[in-house]
Design a protein around this motif. Structure first.
Motif, short mmCIF file in Angstrom:
data_model
loop_
_atom_site.label_atom_id
_atom_site.label_comp_id
_atom_site.label_asym_id
_atom_site.label_seq_id
_atom_site.Cartn_x
_atom_site.Cartn_y
_atom_site.Cartn_z
N TYR A 55 0.82 -1.22 0.00
CA TYR A 55 0.00 0.00 0.00
C TYR A 55 0.85 1.26 0.00
N LEU A 58 1.41 1.51 -3.62
CA LEU A 58 0.17 1.85 -4.32
C LEU A 58 -0.21 3.32 -4.14
N TYR A 59 -0.16 3.79 -2.89
CA TYR A 59 -0.61 5.15 -2.62
C TYR A 59 0.51 6.19 -2.56
N LYS A 115 0.01 -1.58 -9.32
CA LYS A 115 -1.39 -1.90 -9.05
C LYS A 115 -1.72 -3.37 -9.31
#
Length: 190
Positions: A55, A58-59, A115
């Motif tokens: 994550y 991802l972010y 992703k």
């Protein structure tokens, strides 16, 4: 801290996972904890760390990792290498990389950046984390009082595990290649 210490130690991994899991094996040897639960909490701890890193990728993206990766003990050069492998070989790298020091943590970041499907990511990470936990808890248990010698005692086991992981990955690539060729052949038949 028992089982929760294993989970926390692996989720944060300030101490290498090999040592945390070997010590868990030693606690099994002493009868203080159960083997199956030690492996289970070890696997969950490994997965928690990988989910956090996934994550972050991802972010936060590459910019976040370049800026703050040093605080996570992840160097940009390791992310670069892992990113190239990930782009070239795909999801199978997530499994295989779990057996390579340093790359083990770094692979989750490019998986997040690209992703990768989180279910597929958890599947490959989970199987590898289970094998890793199983190996080192078993070694720590077998070494008993000598669990601190895990580095020298683990070498004969980690090499075949890495080779096995690589062979599985090659098999995965061959399978994907054959499926692609079959699909292309089916398209040209119409």
């Amino acid at each position: 801290m028992g089982y929760w210490g294993i989970l926390l130690g692996l989720a944060v991994e300030v101490i290498p996972s090999e040592l945390v899991l070997a010590y868990a094996g030693y606690l099994v040897f002493r009868g203080e904890i159960n083997f199956v639960e030690a492996v289970l909490f070890g696997t969950i701890g490994c997965l928690l760390q990988q989910i956090i890193l996934y994550y972050l990728g991802l972010y936060g993206g590459r910019t976040f990792i370049d800026r703050y990766g040093k605080y996570l003990h992840i160097k940009s050069k390791h992310v670069d290498m892992t990113e190239r492998w990930f782009q070239k070989y795909g999801a199978g790298v997530v499994f295989t990389s779990r057996f390579i020091p340093v790359i083990r943590q770094a692979v989750s970041i490019p998986a997040g950046i690209s992703k990768m499907n989180v279910i597929k990511f958890l599947y490959f990470s989970g199987i590898a984390s289970l094998l890793w936990s199983l190996l080192f808890v078993a070694l720590g248990n077998n070494l008993g009082e000598n669990w601190g010698n895990i580095s020298e005692k683990a070498a004969p086991y980690t090499q075949p595990l890495l080779v096995g992981a690589i062979l599985l990955f090659i098999g995965f690539l061959l399978y994907k290649t054959l499926v692609r060729k079959e699909r292309n052949r089916d398209k040209t038949d119409y």
